[in-house]
Structure formats: C-alpha cells, structure tokens
Write an enzyme that holds these catalytic residues in place. Structure first.
Site, short mmCIF file in Angstrom:
data_model
loop_
_atom_site.label_atom_id
_atom_site.label_comp_id
_atom_site.label_asym_id
_atom_site.label_seq_id
_atom_site.Cartn_x
_atom_site.Cartn_y
_atom_site.Cartn_z
N GLY A 14 -34.82 -40.81 9.33
CA GLY A 14 -34.12 -41.22 11.24
C GLY A 14 -33.67 -42.53 11.37
O GLY A 14 -34.09 -42.58 12.18
N ARG A 67 -38.83 -17.71 9.60
CA ARG A 67 -37.70 -18.25 10.28
C ARG A 67 -37.40 -18.23 11.87
O ARG A 67 -36.96 -19.35 12.25
CB ARG A 67 -36.62 -18.18 9.97
CG ARG A 67 -36.30 -20.25 10.00
CD ARG A 67 -34.19 -19.47 9.58
NE ARG A 67 -34.15 -19.96 7.73
CZ ARG A 67 -33.14 -19.56 6.98
NH1 ARG A 67 -32.22 -19.52 7.49
NH2 ARG A 67 -33.36 -19.46 6.10
N ARG A 93 -32.92 -28.25 7.61
CA ARG A 93 -32.92 -26.95 7.38
C ARG A 93 -31.88 -25.71 8.09
O ARG A 93 -31.22 -26.61 9.30
CB ARG A 93 -34.70 -26.38 8.06
CG ARG A 93 -35.67 -26.81 8.61
CD ARG A 93 -36.41 -27.07 6.64
NE ARG A 93 -36.40 -24.87 6.65
CZ ARG A 93 -37.12 -24.52 5.33
NH1 ARG A 93 -36.97 -25.75 4.18
NH2 ARG A 93 -37.68 -23.60 5.44
N ILE A 94 -31.30 -24.73 7.28
CA ILE A 94 -30.17 -24.01 7.29
C ILE A 94 -31.44 -22.97 9.18
O ILE A 94 -32.62 -22.73 9.52
CB ILE A 94 -29.89 -22.76 7.04
CG1 ILE A 94 -29.99 -23.43 5.73
CG2 ILE A 94 -29.44 -22.17 7.62
CD1 ILE A 94 -28.76 -22.77 4.91
N HIS A 111 -22.79 -35.21 9.60
CA HIS A 111 -22.63 -34.96 8.05
C HIS A 111 -22.06 -35.63 7.36
O HIS A 111 -21.60 -36.46 7.63
CB HIS A 111 -22.09 -33.47 8.58
CG HIS A 111 -21.96 -32.73 6.56
ND1 HIS A 111 -23.48 -32.32 5.65
CD2 HIS A 111 -20.63 -32.34 5.67
CE1 HIS A 111 -23.41 -31.90 4.70
NE2 HIS A 111 -21.37 -31.78 4.23
N GLU A 176 -22.08 -44.00 10.44
CA GLU A 176 -22.84 -43.00 11.25
C GLU A 176 -24.03 -44.05 12.03
O GLU A 176 -23.21 -42.84 13.25
CB GLU A 176 -24.36 -42.17 10.26
CG GLU A 176 -22.86 -41.79 8.78
CD GLU A 176 -24.36 -40.49 8.33
OE1 GLU A 176 -25.21 -40.25 8.80
OE2 GLU A 176 -24.92 -40.56 6.78
C1 GAR Z 1 -27.80 -38.69 6.84
O1 GAR Z 1 -26.80 -38.94 5.92
C2 GAR Z 1 -27.13 -37.38 6.99
O2 GAR Z 1 -25.56 -38.25 7.10
C3 GAR Z 1 -27.80 -36.79 6.63
O3 GAR Z 1 -28.82 -36.91 6.45
C4 GAR Z 1 -29.15 -38.46 6.48
C5 GAR Z 1 -30.09 -38.25 7.18
O4 GAR Z 1 -31.04 -40.18 7.27
N1 GAR Z 1 -27.12 -34.94 7.33
C6 GAR Z 1 -26.92 -34.01 6.56
O5 GAR Z 1 -26.90 -33.99 5.40
C7 GAR Z 1 -27.18 -32.44 7.17
N2 GAR Z 1 -26.43 -31.86 6.32
P1 GAR Z 1 -31.85 -40.22 8.48
O6 GAR Z 1 -32.55 -39.39 8.59
O7 GAR Z 1 -31.77 -41.58 7.86
O8 GAR Z 1 -30.43 -40.77 9.59
#
Ligand code: GAR
Length: 216
Positions: A14, A67, A93-94, A111, A176
């Site tokens: 998170g 689901r 999750r999808i 992403h 991000e």
């Molecule tokens: C982040 O790098 C996000 O871009 C990726 O998961 C990580 C979550 O980090 N998301 C995906 O891969 C979705 N396909 P966080 O829980 O520390 O924010």
C-alpha cells in the site's frame, strides 16, 4: 471545495495508497478517501488506512464461493461509502467484466510498465531481460482485459547498465507515488475525459501532464 470520493483497492504493502493518503491530507486536494478495501487480511495498507482514520475493510476472496459473489461484496462496500472513483493500487486479483463494466470510466489502475508493453507480472525483470532502454509506469482506466484501457498518464524511467529488478522497481515506485495523486487530481478537477479508447485532456496546455518523466 468539492472533493471526489475515492475507494482504494489494495492487496499488499500500500505505498501507492500512502501517496494518496498524503495527498488527500492537504487542504487544497480535490479528493478524499472514503474507504480502503483489501482482499488479504494481512495487507499492510489496511494499517496505513486505519492510522489515517480511514474506513479500512478486508473482503477476503478466500471466504467466497466464486469471483462474482466476492465482487458483489466489493461493489456493495463501494456503494455504501458513496465512492465515485475506484483506484486500484496494487490490487492483485483479476476482476470480472461485469464488475469492471459497472465502474466503467470510474475505475483506474496503476501498472509498473509502459503499457501496452509488459502486461501482467514480473514487468521489471522481463524488461531488463529484453534489454529495453526504458521502463516506467502507467495509470489507465480499467477495461475487462487485464492491464488494458485508455491511458491517462505515464512516466518514463531509463534502465541503466547493470540495473537489477530491485533497483528498477524502486526507481519506478518513486514515480508511481508522484503520478497517482497527480492523475486523481486531473480527474477530480474534470480536466480529462474518456473518448473511445483514449483519454482526452480538456486543455491542450495539459498535454505534457500526461507524462511525468525524469527526462523532461
Ligand atoms: C505497484 O508497483 C503497482 O504498480 C503494482 O503493484 C505494486 C503495489 O505496490 N501493480 C500491479 O502490478 C498491477 N498489475 P504498493 O502496494 O506498495 O502500492
């Protein structure tokens, strides 16, 4: 000031959620988090939300037969909290097409690659293995096909010689965290709209806002 009500969905650490929590704590930020939903009881992000005084709900996918019923529970929770924009922030999750279509143009995802390249998992390792010169991250509106949908914002990050999966992940995660609050702000301020499979900015001066890059 009107504040857009967000529902943030997570599965793990998170840190992107934390970036949104920090942005929302500023008095001039045009959004607030109504609820954080995790599909895992041990998701660290649940603690982050509670510490910030935000409703944090665990909807554990393992407790549902299928689901569809899991997603109905999520949908009900988002509606209860009057959520206007769903932010997927490391939600792993999808989601079924039915759920995605209920939130069409009202759900975004982050992403860790320059979509449409490197959908799915292990994006950084695959990019390094392929020898591409740039990685990055993308925020897009969610469509039923995984890691697909109109692109709102991207950050380009150079891949240095000797880069490891860990070092690249850390560099990209930094961006991000800059990008997610900026993207939510654009939506909350009504400065973007979805047109077909593209995102259109209301003001041509906003053109470069679609890209946060250490190169510019
Ligand atoms: C982040 O790098 C996000 O871009 C990726 O998961 C990580 C979550 O980090 N998301 C995906 O891969 C979705 N396909 P966080 O829980 O520390 O924010």
């Amino acid at each position: 000031m009107r504040q857009l009500k967000l529902g943030v969905m997570i599965s793990g650490s998170g840190t992107n959620l934390q970036a949104l929590i920090d942005a929302c704590s500023q008095s001039d930020y045009p959004a607030q988090i109504s609820v954080v939903i995790a599909n895992r009881p041990n998701a660290k992000g649940l603690k982050r939300a509670k510490e910030a005084g935000i409703d944090a709900v665990c909807i554990d996918h393992t407790g549902y037969d299928d689901r569809a019923s899991f997603e109905d529970a999520i949908h009900d929770c988002l509606k209860e909290h009057e959520v206007e924009l769903v932010c997927l922030a490391g939600f792993m999750r999808i989601l079924n097409a039915e759920f995605v279509n209920r939130w069409k143009d009202r759900m975004i995802n982050i992403h860790p690659s320059l979509l449409p390249s490197y959908k799915g998992l292990h994006t950084h390792a695959r990019a390094i293995e392929d020898g591409v010169r740039f990685g990055g991250c993308t925020i897009h509106f969610v469509r039923p096909e995984m890691d697909n949908g109109p692109i709102l914002m991207q950050t380009v990050v150079p891949i240095a010689a000797g880069e490891t999966e860990e070092s690249l992940a850390a560099k990209i995660l930094f961006y991000e965290h800059q990008m997610y609050p900026a993207a939510v702000r654009l939506i909350a301020e009504g400065k973007v709209r979805v047109s077909g499979n593209k995102v259109v900015y209301s003001d041509t001066d906003l053109g470069t806002k679609g890209m946060i890059s250490p190169l510019v």
